[in-house]
Design a protein around this motif. Structure first.
Motif, PDB file in Angstrom:
ATOM      1  N   ASP A 112       0.792  -1.194   0.039  1.00 12.27           N
ATOM      2  CA  ASP A 112      -0.069  -0.013  -0.188  1.00 12.27           C
ATOM      3  C   ASP A 112       0.895   1.273  -0.069  1.00 12.27           C
ATOM      4  OD1 ASP A 112      -2.326  -1.769   1.962  1.00 12.27           O
ATOM      5  OD2 ASP A 112       0.082  -1.573   2.576  1.00 12.27           O
ATOM      6  N   SER A 113       2.241   0.965   0.359  1.00  8.41           N
ATOM      7  CA  SER A 113       2.734   2.436   0.370  1.00  8.41           C
ATOM      8  C   SER A 113       4.382   2.100   0.034  1.00  8.41           C
ATOM      9  CB  SER A 113       2.813   3.144   1.726  1.00  8.41           C
ATOM     10  OG  SER A 113       3.763   2.466   2.675  1.00  8.41           O
ATOM     11  N   GLY A 114       5.164   2.758  -0.396  1.00 10.23           N
ATOM     12  CA  GLY A 114       6.644   2.827  -0.661  1.00 10.23           C
ATOM     13  C   GLY A 114       7.400   2.176   0.556  1.00 10.23           C
ATOM     14  N   SER A 115       6.941   2.688   1.846  1.00  7.24           N
ATOM     15  CA  SER A 115       7.754   2.200   2.816  1.00  7.24           C
ATOM     16  C   SER A 115       7.524   0.516   3.084  1.00  7.24           C
ATOM     17  CB  SER A 115       7.363   2.877   4.000  1.00  7.24           C
ATOM     18  OG  SER A 115       7.542   4.228   4.200  1.00  7.24           O
ATOM     19  N   VAL A 116       6.085   0.110   2.912  1.00  7.29           N
ATOM     20  CA  VAL A 116       5.996  -1.102   3.135  1.00  7.29           C
ATOM     21  C   VAL A 116       6.485  -2.082   1.822  1.00  7.29           C
ATOM     22  CG1 VAL A 116       3.886  -2.837   3.084  1.00  7.29           C
ATOM     23  CG2 VAL A 116       3.537  -0.654   4.269  1.00  7.29           C
ATOM     24  N   ALA A 117       6.459  -1.521   0.784  1.00 11.44           N
ATOM     25  CA  ALA A 117       7.153  -2.193  -0.294  1.00 11.44           C
ATOM     26  C   ALA A 117       8.656  -2.684  -0.046  1.00 11.44           C
ATOM     27  CB  ALA A 117       7.252  -1.442  -1.569  1.00 11.44           C
ATOM     28  N   VAL A 118       9.235  -1.524   0.636  1.00 10.25           N
ATOM     29  CA  VAL A 118      10.606  -1.821   1.119  1.00 10.25           C
ATOM     30  C   VAL A 118      10.771  -2.737   2.187  1.00 10.25           C
ATOM     31  CG1 VAL A 118      12.666  -0.458   2.372  1.00 10.25           C
ATOM     32  CG2 VAL A 118      11.528   0.524   0.510  1.00 10.25           C
ATOM     33  N   GLU A 119       9.809  -2.810   3.183  1.00  5.56           N
ATOM     34  CA  GLU A 119       9.659  -3.836   4.335  1.00  5.56           C
ATOM     35  C   GLU A 119       9.756  -5.066   3.641  1.00  5.56           C
ATOM     36  OE1 GLU A 119      10.025  -3.076   7.580  1.00  5.56           O
ATOM     37  OE2 GLU A 119      10.066  -0.963   7.478  1.00  5.56           O
ATOM     38  N   GLY A 146      20.963   7.974   1.895  1.00  4.46           N
ATOM     39  CA  GLY A 146      19.706   7.320   1.114  1.00  4.46           C
ATOM     40  C   GLY A 146      18.892   7.440   2.067  1.00  4.46           C
ATOM     41  N   TYR A 147      17.567   7.103   1.279  1.00  5.02           N
ATOM     42  CA  TYR A 147      16.234   7.310   1.921  1.00  5.02           C
ATOM     43  C   TYR A 147      15.271   6.190   1.219  1.00  5.02           C
ATOM     44  CZ  TYR A 147      11.651   8.656   3.474  1.00  5.02           C
ATOM     45  OH  TYR A 147      10.275   8.487   3.821  1.00  5.02           O
ATOM     46  N   HIS A 148      14.751   5.347   2.288  1.00  2.00           N
ATOM     47  CA  HIS A 148      13.899   4.056   1.915  1.00  2.00           C
ATOM     48  C   HIS A 148      12.521   4.178   2.428  1.00  2.00           C
ATOM     49  CE1 HIS A 148      17.307   2.482  -0.626  1.00  2.00           C
ATOM     50  NE2 HIS A 148      18.032   2.919   0.257  1.00  2.00           N
ATOM     51  N   GLY A 149      12.472   5.238   3.306  1.00  2.73           N
ATOM     52  CA  GLY A 149      11.038   5.400   3.900  1.00  2.73           C
ATOM     53  C   GLY A 149      11.015   5.247   5.477  1.00  2.73           C
ATOM     54  N   ASP A 150       9.833   5.331   6.036  1.00  2.00           N
ATOM     55  CA  ASP A 150       9.789   5.981   7.522  1.00  2.00           C
ATOM     56  C   ASP A 150       9.412   4.665   8.440  1.00  2.00           C
ATOM     57  OD1 ASP A 150      10.355   8.434   6.685  1.00  2.00           O
ATOM     58  OD2 ASP A 150       8.149   9.134   6.478  1.00  2.00           O
ATOM     59  N   VAL A 213      19.848  -0.166  -2.659  1.00  2.00           N
ATOM     60  CA  VAL A 213      20.327   1.218  -3.041  1.00  2.00           C
ATOM     61  C   VAL A 213      18.993   1.841  -3.942  1.00  2.00           C
ATOM     62  CG1 VAL A 213      22.916   0.769  -3.067  1.00  2.00           C
ATOM     63  CG2 VAL A 213      21.363   0.457  -5.225  1.00  2.00           C
ATOM     64  N   GLU A 214      18.978   3.267  -3.745  1.00  2.00           N
ATOM     65  CA  GLU A 214      18.257   3.883  -4.857  1.00  2.00           C
ATOM     66  C   GLU A 214      19.304   4.183  -6.060  1.00  2.00           C
ATOM     67  OE1 GLU A 214      16.405   7.646  -2.471  1.00  2.00           O
ATOM     68  OE2 GLU A 214      18.140   6.858  -1.570  1.00  2.00           O
ATOM     69  N   PRO A 215      18.970   3.543  -7.289  1.00  2.00           N
ATOM     70  CA  PRO A 215      19.825   3.552  -8.349  1.00  2.00           C
ATOM     71  C   PRO A 215      19.884   5.034  -8.880  1.00  2.00           C
ATOM     72  CG  PRO A 215      17.734   2.436  -8.839  1.00  2.00           C
ATOM     73  CD  PRO A 215      17.715   2.668  -7.331  1.00  2.00           C
ATOM     74  N   HIS A 247      16.921  -2.835  -5.861  1.00  5.41           N
ATOM     75  CA  HIS A 247      16.882  -1.499  -6.196  1.00  5.41           C
ATOM     76  C   HIS A 247      15.711  -0.958  -5.684  1.00  5.41           C
ATOM     77  CE1 HIS A 247      19.933  -1.479  -9.840  1.00  5.41           C
ATOM     78  NE2 HIS A 247      20.440  -1.783  -8.778  1.00  5.41           N
ATOM     79  N   ASP A 248      15.761   0.283  -5.044  1.00  2.00           N
ATOM     80  CA  ASP A 248      14.277   0.931  -4.630  1.00  2.00           C
ATOM     81  C   ASP A 248      14.245   2.064  -5.719  1.00  2.00           C
ATOM     82  OD1 ASP A 248      12.592   2.491  -3.551  1.00  2.00           O
ATOM     83  OD2 ASP A 248      13.687   2.870  -1.691  1.00  2.00           O
ATOM     84  N   GLU A 249      13.354   1.885  -6.706  1.00  2.00           N
ATOM     85  CA  GLU A 249      12.887   2.735  -7.626  1.00  2.00           C
ATOM     86  C   GLU A 249      11.897   3.468  -7.393  1.00  2.00           C
ATOM     87  OE1 GLU A 249      14.255   2.972 -11.365  1.00  2.00           O
ATOM     88  OE2 GLU A 249      15.436   1.176 -11.483  1.00  2.00           O
ATOM     89  N   ILE A 250      11.482   3.711  -6.143  1.00  2.00           N
ATOM     90  CA  ILE A 250      10.262   4.305  -5.906  1.00  2.00           C
ATOM     91  C   ILE A 250       9.965   5.790  -6.181  1.00  2.00           C
ATOM     92  CG2 ILE A 250       8.914   5.055  -3.885  1.00  2.00           C
ATOM     93  CD1 ILE A 250       9.542   2.332  -2.401  1.00  2.00           C
ATOM     94  N   ALA A 251      11.258   6.303  -6.080  1.00  2.00           N
ATOM     95  CA  ALA A 251      11.413   7.696  -6.888  1.00  2.00           C
ATOM     96  C   ALA A 251      11.778   7.844  -8.287  1.00  2.00           C
ATOM     97  CB  ALA A 251      12.247   8.534  -5.930  1.00  2.00           C
ATOM     98  N   THR A 252      12.625   6.889  -8.674  1.00  2.00           N
ATOM     99  CA  THR A 252      13.157   7.004 -10.067  1.00  2.00           C
ATOM    100  C   THR A 252      12.701   6.427 -11.007  1.00  2.00           C
ATOM    101  OG1 THR A 252      14.310   4.965  -9.209  1.00  2.00           O
ATOM    102  CG2 THR A 252      15.373   7.155  -9.450  1.00  2.00           C
ATOM    103  N   GLY A 276       6.942   2.660  -6.609  1.00  2.00           N
ATOM    104  CA  GLY A 276       5.748   3.295  -6.079  1.00  2.00           C
ATOM    105  C   GLY A 276       5.595   4.741  -6.563  1.00  2.00           C
ATOM    106  N   LYS A 277       5.354   5.571  -5.680  1.00  2.00           N
ATOM    107  CA  LYS A 277       4.892   6.906  -6.052  1.00  2.00           C
ATOM    108  C   LYS A 277       4.422   7.317  -7.392  1.00  2.00           C
ATOM    109  CE  LYS A 277       8.063   9.503  -2.892  1.00  2.00           C
ATOM    110  NZ  LYS A 277       8.990   8.709  -2.275  1.00  2.00           N
ATOM    111  N   ALA A 278       5.208   7.419  -8.699  1.00  2.00           N
ATOM    112  CA  ALA A 278       4.313   7.456  -9.998  1.00  2.00           C
ATOM    113  C   ALA A 278       3.681   6.509 -10.463  1.00  2.00           C
ATOM    114  CB  ALA A 278       5.270   7.959 -10.982  1.00  2.00           C
TER     115      ALA A 278
HETATM  116  C1  LIG Z   1       9.325   8.261  -0.962  1.00  2.00           C
HETATM  117  C2  LIG Z   1      10.330   6.889  -1.146  1.00  2.00           C
HETATM  118  C3  LIG Z   1       9.828   5.918  -0.183  1.00  2.00           C
HETATM  119  C4  LIG Z   1       8.851   5.839   0.833  1.00  2.00           C
HETATM  120  O1  LIG Z   1       7.686   5.818   0.110  1.00  2.00           O
HETATM  121  P1  LIG Z   1       6.243   6.039   0.866  1.00  2.00           P
HETATM  122  O2  LIG Z   1       5.278   5.886  -0.109  1.00  2.00           O
HETATM  123  O3  LIG Z   1       6.405   7.440   1.299  1.00  2.00           O
HETATM  124  O4  LIG Z   1       6.095   5.158   2.251  1.00  2.00           O
HETATM  125  C5  LIG Z   1      10.867   4.839  -0.167  1.00  2.00           C
HETATM  126  N1  LIG Z   1      11.840   4.861  -1.006  1.00  2.00           N
HETATM  127  C6  LIG Z   1      12.270   5.985  -1.779  1.00  2.00           C
HETATM  128  C7  LIG Z   1      13.510   5.951  -2.700  1.00  2.00           C
HETATM  129  C8  LIG Z   1      11.529   7.208  -1.587  1.00  2.00           C
HETATM  130  O5  LIG Z   1      11.660   7.972  -2.693  1.00  2.00           O
END
Ligand SMILES: *Cc1c(COP(=O)(O)O)cnc(C)c1O
Length: 434
Positions: A112-119, A146-150, A213-215, A247-252, A276-278
């Motif tokens: 349901d969210s990016g953070s959960v996809a990372v978990e 890096g940033y992968h969620g909360d 990593v975020e690629p 690869h965390d492609e949630i933003a990219t 995620g995101k887009a």
């Molecule tokens: C935003 C982001 C997340 C977290 O996604 P949420 O939907 O805010 O939980 C994880 N990884 C990357 C690279 C992000 O940019």
């Protein structure tokens, strides 16, 4: 209905916003409507959205094709549980995602969210090694900045300083951090750049489940662009030491860097990928974790033979239907040309900022433009001025950054970069004063 002032007064004292305090005095605006690249605020002012609601609204707002997909799905069914049931939006979206992502990726977990996809990605990596009898492989290596969620797992692999790890030090998992890549995008990194990673893999590889990593673009941790060569060497090292690569492609993902997925710049495939995101064009919350056939079949053949995760709203039909429509719309659009035009427009429009005192660097990659200042931006000062200048963006730390919807016109993009440049010029003048 309350007035704008009443809503804001109640909100300030009772509703949390991202990374905010209750009762704070940060600027806050109500939104009345949104269409194309414009938000209409509660007082009737229109602002150009220069940040796509945090990477998401790639087609802009109130998009007829996305609205239609939602309406059609609502009249069929809005939600059903995903345990024991499936549906066309989920199946067709999974098929499309597997077509678009690197070929080795062959399975999809909807979160349901990016953070959960990372978990989910982290848990899959651990369960993969568990199924292979390697119970000690449970730690992760990740990059600084890096940033992968909360959530807790995601936070444990996010930058310790920006993630404020000291506050959570007794409850956070201790992961292995290596220095952030330094060679800029487009250049070739020296072999020594990955020496710290190689050393940690030699020392602790037997206890490491994966590198995450975020690629190409480190997003919320600093908006830094790094070399494709780094990713290639990273892939080689992971294979050599028997460690998975996430690869965390949630933003990219979905074209933002000029390729559909940033991994393509390096022509490599990860073992696990998060998006995620887009994914839904910013309409609903949805994310996904994709894995290779090797990871999914190994995991499924181990004990207990099940992947131990299952959100209540998994593969929500409305979210998957709108994600399918958004991704189809993207694929059918001239997105590469649009992103290339935005890249040119951002380079031209932000070039003037580079020579301002107080500006450390201006950098642009794909539809991402960043003005890095030498000191932190005061949101209370800048946000009202940006709104008065007709733009909506959300600077953080020392960064003023733009990532407009792909549909932005050349004229609106010029208006956006012009307004942002003027406000930055005013700000550096004001902060340079003795
Ligand atoms: C935003 C982001 C997340 C977290 O996604 P949420 O939907 O805010 O939980 C994880 N990884 C990357 C690279 C992000 O940019």
């Amino acid at each position: 209905m309350s007035t704008v002032a009443e809503m804001i007064a109640f909100d300030r004292n009772h509703i949390w916003h991202p990374y905010s305090a209750l009762g704070g005095d940060q600027p806050l605006y109500t939104v009345r409507s949104a269409a194309g690249v414009r938000l209409t605020l509660g007082d009737g002012r229109e602002v150009i959205d220069g940040i796509s609601s945090w990477w998401c609204a790639i087609h802009g707002y109130n998009v007829p094709q996305l609205n239609a997909a939602l309406e059609e799905q609502i009249t069929a069914f809005s939600h059903v549980m995903f345990g024991g049931l499936t549906h066309a939006p989920a199946v067709e979206l999974a098929q499309l995602l597997l077509e678009l992502t690197p070929q080795p990726l062959q399975s999809v977990f909807f979160a349901d969210s990016g953070s959960v996809a990372v978990e989910v990605a982290l848990k899959m990596a651990i369960q993969y090694w568990h199924a292979r009898g390697e119970l000690q492989k449970q730690r992760f290596i990740t990059l600084r900045r890096g940033y992968h969620g909360d959530t807790f797992g995601a936070m444990s692999v996010s930058d310790p300083d920006t993630g404020m790890h000291t506050i959570f030090q007794h409850s956070l998992l201790k992961q292995i951090f290596i220095p952030a890549p330094v060679t800029p995008f487009g250049e070739i990194p020296p072999a020594t750049e990955l020496a710290p990673l190689q050393q940690r893999l030699e020392e602790e590889g037997g206890r490491v489940a994966a590198v995450i990593v975020e690629p190409i673009v480190q997003g919320a941790g600093g908006m830094r662009f790094y070399s494709a060569g780094y990713l290639q060497q990273l892939r080689t090292l992971c294979d050599h030491f028997g460690v998975l690569l996430i690869h965390d492609e949630i933003a990219t993902g979905f074209g933002r860097t000029g390729k559909m997925f940033a991994s393509e710049h390096a022509a490599i495939a990860p073992d696990i990928m998060t998006v995620g995101k887009a994914l839904t064009g910013g309409v609903m919350t949805l994310a996904a974790t994709l894995t290779t056939e090797e990871v999914s079949s190994t995991l499924s053949s181990g004990t207990p033979g099940l992947f131990m995760h299952g959100p209540t709203f998994m593969a929500n039909p409305l979210a998957t239907a709108v994600a399918l429509a958004s991704t189809r719309l993207l694929v059918a659009s001239p997105w590469q040309q649009r992103v290339a035009e935005i890249e040119r427009g951002l380079k031209q429009g932000l070039a003037g900022c580079a020579t301002l005192p107080g500006v450390a660097e201006v950098r642009v990659l794909g539809a991402i433009g960043v003005v890095e200042l030498s000191t932190a931006v005061d949101l209370r000062w800048i946000q009202p001025r940006l709104v008065a200048a007709g733009v909506w963006i959300r600077p953080f730390g020392r960064l003023v950054y733009l990532m407009p919807p792909y549909i932005i016109s050349a004229e609106d993009l010029r208006a956006l970069t012009h307004a942002v440049s003027e406000v930055i010029a005013e700000m550096v003048e004001y902060t340079q004063e003795p």
